[in-house]
Write an enzyme that holds these catalytic residues in place. Structure first.
Site, PDB file in Angstrom:
ATOM      1  N   TYR A 162      -2.409   0.075  11.595  1.00  0.00           N
ATOM      2  CA  TYR A 162      -3.837  -0.041  11.900  1.00  0.00           C
ATOM      3  C   TYR A 162      -4.144   0.382  13.332  1.00  0.00           C
ATOM      4  O   TYR A 162      -3.666   1.396  13.797  1.00  0.00           O
ATOM      5  CB  TYR A 162      -4.322  -1.483  11.637  1.00  0.00           C
ATOM      6  CG  TYR A 162      -3.815  -2.017  10.322  1.00  0.00           C
ATOM      7  CD1 TYR A 162      -4.216  -1.430   9.127  1.00  0.00           C
ATOM      8  CD2 TYR A 162      -2.906  -3.055  10.263  1.00  0.00           C
ATOM      9  CE1 TYR A 162      -3.741  -1.885   7.922  1.00  0.00           C
ATOM     10  CE2 TYR A 162      -2.426  -3.525   9.057  1.00  0.00           C
ATOM     11  CZ  TYR A 162      -2.847  -2.936   7.908  1.00  0.00           C
ATOM     12  OH  TYR A 162      -2.369  -3.379   6.724  1.00  0.00           O
ATOM     13  N   LYS A 198       0.827  -1.217   0.000  1.00  0.00           N
ATOM     14  CA  LYS A 198       0.000   0.000   0.000  1.00  0.00           C
ATOM     15  C   LYS A 198       0.861   1.266   0.000  1.00  0.00           C
ATOM     16  O   LYS A 198       0.427   2.330  -0.449  1.00  0.00           O
ATOM     17  CB  LYS A 198      -0.955  -0.023   1.198  1.00  0.00           C
ATOM     18  CG  LYS A 198      -1.974  -1.173   1.109  1.00  0.00           C
ATOM     19  CD  LYS A 198      -2.767  -1.362   2.403  1.00  0.00           C
ATOM     20  CE  LYS A 198      -3.710  -2.570   2.282  1.00  0.00           C
ATOM     21  NZ  LYS A 198      -4.371  -2.897   3.567  1.00  0.00           N
ATOM     22  N   TYR A 247      -5.577  -5.097  -6.542  1.00  0.00           N
ATOM     23  CA  TYR A 247      -5.350  -5.128  -5.095  1.00  0.00           C
ATOM     24  C   TYR A 247      -4.788  -6.484  -4.651  1.00  0.00           C
ATOM     25  O   TYR A 247      -3.807  -6.546  -3.900  1.00  0.00           O
ATOM     26  CB  TYR A 247      -6.666  -4.805  -4.351  1.00  0.00           C
ATOM     27  CG  TYR A 247      -6.510  -4.915  -2.856  1.00  0.00           C
ATOM     28  CD1 TYR A 247      -5.808  -3.950  -2.133  1.00  0.00           C
ATOM     29  CD2 TYR A 247      -7.022  -6.008  -2.167  1.00  0.00           C
ATOM     30  CE1 TYR A 247      -5.619  -4.080  -0.770  1.00  0.00           C
ATOM     31  CE2 TYR A 247      -6.850  -6.136  -0.807  1.00  0.00           C
ATOM     32  CZ  TYR A 247      -6.148  -5.171  -0.109  1.00  0.00           C
ATOM     33  OH  TYR A 247      -5.960  -5.302   1.247  1.00  0.00           O
ATOM     34  N   VAL A 269       0.154  -8.541   6.555  1.00  0.00           N
ATOM     35  CA  VAL A 269      -0.161  -9.811   7.221  1.00  0.00           C
ATOM     36  C   VAL A 269       0.736 -10.971   6.777  1.00  0.00           C
ATOM     37  O   VAL A 269       0.608 -12.076   7.293  1.00  0.00           O
ATOM     38  CB  VAL A 269      -1.653 -10.222   7.089  1.00  0.00           C
ATOM     39  CG1 VAL A 269      -2.547  -9.274   7.862  1.00  0.00           C
ATOM     40  CG2 VAL A 269      -2.082 -10.349   5.648  1.00  0.00           C
TER      41      VAL A 269
HETATM   42  N1  LIG Z   1      -3.047  -6.134   6.600  1.00  0.00           N
HETATM   43  C1  LIG Z   1      -2.840  -6.746   5.460  1.00  0.00           C
HETATM   44  O1  LIG Z   1      -1.706  -7.055   5.086  1.00  0.00           O
HETATM   45  C2  LIG Z   1      -4.073  -7.118   4.705  1.00  0.00           C
HETATM   46  C3  LIG Z   1      -3.803  -7.477   3.265  1.00  0.00           C
HETATM   47  C4  LIG Z   1      -4.591  -8.661   2.827  1.00  0.00           C
HETATM   48  N2  LIG Z   1      -4.265  -8.957   1.467  1.00  0.00           N
HETATM   49  C5  LIG Z   1      -6.070  -8.405   2.982  1.00  0.00           C
HETATM   50  O2  LIG Z   1      -6.619  -7.775   2.151  1.00  0.00           O
HETATM   51  O3  LIG Z   1      -6.699  -8.823   3.902  1.00  0.00           O
END
Ligand SMILES: NC(=O)CC[C@H](N)C(=O)O
Length: 304
Positions: A240, A67, A187, A258
């Site tokens: 977050y 992102k 995405y 993640v």
């Molecule tokens: N926090 C993350 O890395 C989320 C990305 C993951 N691809 C999702 O959309 O849930």
């Protein structure tokens, strides 16, 4: 400062803790298979010195760290018009939450929660060639060929019900211009980029150099003004729901994913990437955060 001994010491200290706590992301089946007991750390200084320890050369799924780079592309191409569709406030909610979008008319709080990143992806789809442009940017920044992991992208496409819901919900408010499937394909692919700690520390290096290219400074990746804004968003929204705690205990702009990676920036000094797949309840790498805290404490580096 010679950082190699600092990284070696952090690796030695955290290695015995591997696999003890946290969970790998299991909601994306291809990520659920990644062995949890891995840890890597790498950094690149403003003047191009690199240091690394542990599993710094093992590739992983960069997930939400992507992102940062889609935001950089979108700011570069759209300027302030980008902010007509996306806010700059911490959400105080999990990264994949839908709740605020209803009251806030389909405008996501910030570009680092999933809804915000999907809105950025929509803008990039409108500009054309987004998937190719993103890979070209990543490869150029690290000076090595970077690729999408098609298996991870496909795995997320069949199980990404929340992201599909978020995109459709924003579309219902008239806030997504393109075909939802095309936006989500970008995405899911951006999240499925495979890189290692060394490559990510290098690719993010423009963030500690006022936007100058990691290798020779030319051409600039983005402007100084955009770089400051991206760092500000990383500090307030990059981890977050844990962004307040991370500012408190680490004191550096960070962006997590993640897949277990976290990129951190010390402006005018260095960029750092840590990786360990086991996550805490907020979806941030547990040992990754511990490693950043140790690094900040031992080096005294902080933006405060
Ligand atoms: N926090 C993350 O890395 C989320 C990305 C993951 N691809 C999702 O959309 O849930």
């Amino acid at each position: 400062m010679n950082f190699q001994p600092v990284l070696d010491a952090i690796d030695a200290e955290l290695r015995p803790l591997l696999g003890a706590e946290g969970q790998v992301a299991s909601y994306i089946p291809a990520l659920a298979r990644v062995p949890a007991a891995q840890f890597g750390i790498a950094l690149r200084t403003c003047d191009g010195h690199e240091a690394a320890a542990g599993d710094a050369d093992t590739p992983f799924s960069i997930q939400s760290i992507s992102k940062l780079f889609t935001l950089t592309l979108a700011m570069r191409r759209l300027g302030d018009a980008l902010w007509e569709r996306i806010g700059r406030e911490p959400s105080g909610n999990p990264f994949n939450s839908l709740v605020q979008l209803e009251h806030e008319h389909g405008v996501p709080r910030n570009p680092f929660i999933n809804a915000g990143a999907i809105a950025v992806a929509d803008r990039l789809v409108s500009l054309g060639h987004a998937k190719a442009d993103l890979l070209a940017l990543m490869s150029d920044l690290c000076g090595e060929a970077i690729a999408y992991d098609e298996e991870v992208a496909a795995s997320e496409a069949v199980t990404g019900f929340r992201n599909i819901a978020l995109a459709n919900f924003m579309k219902s408010f008239g806030k997504i211009d393109n075909d939802v499937r095309e936006v989500l394909s970008l995405y899911f692919h951006q999240c499925a980029i495979r890189m290692n700690c060394r490559q990510l520390a290098r690719a993010a290096a423009f963030l500690c150099r006022d936007g100058a290219h990691p290798s020779d400074g030319e051409p600039e990746v983005t402007t100084e003004r955009h770089t400051r804004r991206i760092n500000a968003l990383m500090l307030t929204c990059g981890t977050y729901d844990a962004a307040g705690d991370v500012a408190f205990s680490i004191g550096l702009p960070c962006k997590s994913g993640v897949g277990g990676g976290i990129v951190a920036v010390v402006p005018d000094q260095l960029t750092l990437c840590v990786w360990s797949p086991a996550l805490d309840a907020n979806g941030n790498s547990l040992l990754g955060l511990k490693a950043l805290e140790l690094f900040a404490t031992r080096t005294g580096l902080s933006i405060f």
